[in-house]
Design a protein around this motif. Structure first.
Motif, PDB file in Angstrom:
ATOM      1  N   ASP A 161       0.940  -1.214   0.003  1.00 31.37           N
ATOM      2  CA  ASP A 161       0.048   0.084   0.051  1.00 31.37           C
ATOM      3  C   ASP A 161       0.691   1.479  -0.085  1.00 31.37           C
ATOM      4  N   SER A 165       0.848   4.136  -2.885  1.00 36.31           N
ATOM      5  CA  SER A 165       0.238   5.400  -2.630  1.00 36.31           C
ATOM      6  C   SER A 165       1.317   6.568  -2.146  1.00 36.31           C
ATOM      7  N   GLN A 256      -6.476   7.169  -3.582  1.00 39.63           N
ATOM      8  CA  GLN A 256      -6.609   5.922  -3.730  1.00 39.63           C
ATOM      9  C   GLN A 256      -7.732   5.524  -2.750  1.00 39.63           C
ATOM     10  N   ASP A 259     -11.212   3.780  -5.627  1.00 41.68           N
ATOM     11  CA  ASP A 259     -11.166   2.379  -6.049  1.00 41.68           C
ATOM     12  C   ASP A 259     -11.665   1.484  -5.096  1.00 41.68           C
ATOM     13  N   GLU A 287      -5.134   8.838  -8.268  1.00 34.75           N
ATOM     14  CA  GLU A 287      -5.521   7.178  -8.473  1.00 34.75           C
ATOM     15  C   GLU A 287      -4.411   6.730  -9.329  1.00 34.75           C
ATOM     16  N   MET A 319      -9.031  -1.505  -9.559  1.00 34.48           N
ATOM     17  CA  MET A 319      -8.338  -0.486 -10.039  1.00 34.48           C
ATOM     18  C   MET A 319      -9.022   0.084 -11.434  1.00 34.48           C
ATOM     19  N   GLN A 347       0.847   7.322 -10.027  1.00 31.46           N
ATOM     20  CA  GLN A 347      -0.384   7.861  -9.513  1.00 31.46           C
ATOM     21  C   GLN A 347      -0.607   9.002 -10.930  1.00 31.46           C
TER      22      GLN A 347
END
Lengths: 354, 354
Positions: A161, A165, A256, A259, A287, A319, A347
């Motif tokens: 994660d 991100s 994020q 999604d 995103e 996604m 991103q």
């Protein structure tokens, strides 16, 4: 947008038959290669560029010759090693598996978080629920279970994660700073990573994290421990009809976050936001869109994150492809004013107005 | 022997990075493609060569558009489908996954028999035991557990086993008939498949199946049901020191038997056989050797069957490379008189004498 995978089907039938076998044996190759990485065999080979025999590799790794030969034969078939005159050498693919951080993070995530639960992907597709999650938790979605997962699962989840991100935060924070906001509403702010980074750099900007009570509790703890004064919190379930979005923020920020929902939920969230903002506010959405990646390898990684959402996370999100997401923005009435790609690893920032 | 996988490492670093991601996401692609096959999506696409939109595929399959798009995006990234002007087409790889019997049998075997247990491959490598078997049975090896496995697991195991071993029987039976044997000892004769085929065609040849008591029990039942008179049985554990091999057979026959043992066990079994035969007897061994396959795809399949032995079957055996197996024959004192390749899908017959 880029037209990835346009070379599909440009191989011969003979090659296609081989590729079909590679898919049929994919779990075997995955587990052998991961085992070789975790038992340090790839590292030993990387350190011995002049090659090692089976016997030498067995001795250096303290494994039996049987184990070494078994793993190396599959690795040979998968182009992880090459063998010349009975000496084993690490290939370029083996090198990436051994030492590339992104490859390692993807592999850990797919082994520790997804592997066992993916067995139930077919059931998840049929029921619309994350049927694979049962191997880790009795909750309906993975989010309330995250803090109680076994250590290796949790570490692999957060590493993955954060890699995706957090890698975008430094660049996007600069972009948002240029908009000179006085206040930011961080919807789905989770444990506060983005908010704390922004708040520390900009002590005069007030940030409000809006999220579910259990997430807000973790965020509050982090904010307290970091002694940050310019973040407040707002507990709410955005999906509930009675929930409204707090007003008078210069920027509505979502990283994020969308999604995690179904298309109809996304439209409903965006419409709620539209009801709370005025023409001067900006809605900033970050995103990873697979059709806006800089290369096909990145598109491949973003796409193949989606089955996790089906089998493990909640059963119904994924996604996005930007061309699909654009339609949802349009339905909710948002006007896109700028799209900025190549932020962090993967991103895209979409700046929107009412 | 063939020098397979000699093109390893002949790709660029950029390509290698992509290939590394394909391995890191291999379980995702495997489960998505299998799910698409089992939910008949590949069949529907094969039947609609002019292409289908997501909506049309959703309608024809009775799945949600979310499910269709999720599966198809991964399938697109894995070259199972191509998409042109929003229409989806099955690629050649997709065609093999959909309709090639060998690909389907391999995939079923890897999903139903191996997938979950392979998670414990690393532990199996460390302990030398089939640690993955615990997901299916509490036995130490898979062989005594076979008859009690869940139906789908059992079906997939036997389909796989029969595809590889039985495919060689018609041709090898003709070869053995030309040797005009009066008697055959079928060591590891299992449930009697080979013995019954040979015995039916050659009622004047006496065949003796030698195997463990539980296997002999199943064989006896099959022989009785097929009303075959020229097969007898001999219960014994060949690994026990006190076990000797019955004498006076014209042919000692072993089909995919020696790949269930460790090298030192194989040498000990071969030496026992050498003590029981005279110079006129033949020792005939049928095995799939990965370095004697007719093409690299077949070598790939044979190699990647081995990790099943480690994680699921017994923890210590594997498929052979012929150049390794040859050394064991030499140590036990056997003289190779003829090697016949390309028997059935992947088998080689080695004719040996004392």
């Amino acid at each position: 947008m880029k037209d990835f995978f346009k070379d599909n089907d440009k191989i011969s039938a003979i090659q296609a038959q081989y590729e079909a076998q590679k898919i049929a044996f994919a779990p075997i190759v995955f587990q052998v290669v991961r085992t070789m990485r975790d038992l340090k065999l790839l590292e030993i080979l990387a350190d011995n560029k002049d090659g090692l025999t089976y016997e030498e590799l067995a001795k250096k790794s303290d494994l039996t010759k049987y184990a070494i030969q078994l793993l190396c034969e599959t690795a040979l078939s998968a182009n992880i090693i090459s063998i010349k005159n009975e000496k084993i050498y690490l290939t370029k693919i083996g090198f990436f598996i051994h030492s590339d951080k992104m490859t390692n993070t993807n592999m850990n995530y797919n082994h520790h978080v997804n592997y066992l639960g993916l067995f139930y992907l077919e059931e998840s597709i049929k029921s619309g629920k994350a049927e694979g999650l049962k191997v880790l938790s009795d909750k309906d979605t993975i989010y309330p279970a995250l803090s109680t997962l076994p250590q290796k699962v949790k570490d692999s989840w957060f590493d993955f994660d954060h890699m995706y991100s957090d890698s975008g935060f430094p660049k996007v924070i600069k972009i948002l700073e240029e908009l000179n906001p006085k206040s930011i509403l961080d919807i789905g702010g989770n444990t506060g990573k983005f908010a704390m980074l922004f708040a520390k750099k900009n002590p005069n900007v007030n940030i409000t994290i809006m999220d579910l009570p259990q997430q807000v509790k973790l965020a509050k703890q982090n904010i307290y421990e970091n002694d940050i004064k310019n973040i407040s919190t707002y507990e709410a379930n955005i999906l509930k009809e009675e929930t409204s979005i707090p007003k008078d923020f210069d920027i509505i920020w979502m990283s994020q976050f969308l999604d995690c929902f179904k298309e109809e939920q996304i439209i409903s969230i965006l419409k709620k936001i539209m009801n709370s903002v005025d023409v001067n506010s900006e809605i900033c959405i970050m995103e990873p869109f697979w059709d806006r990646q800089s290369n096909e390898t990145a598109a491949y990684c973003v796409i193949n994150t989606s089955p996790y959402f089906t089998a493990m996370a909640n059963g119904y999100s994924k996604m996005f492809k930007y061309t699909d997401f654009e339609k949802l923005l349009k339905i909710a009435g948002l006007e896109v004013i700028e799209i900025i790609d190549d932020i962090g690893l993967c991103q895209t920032l979409i700046r929107c107005k009412k």
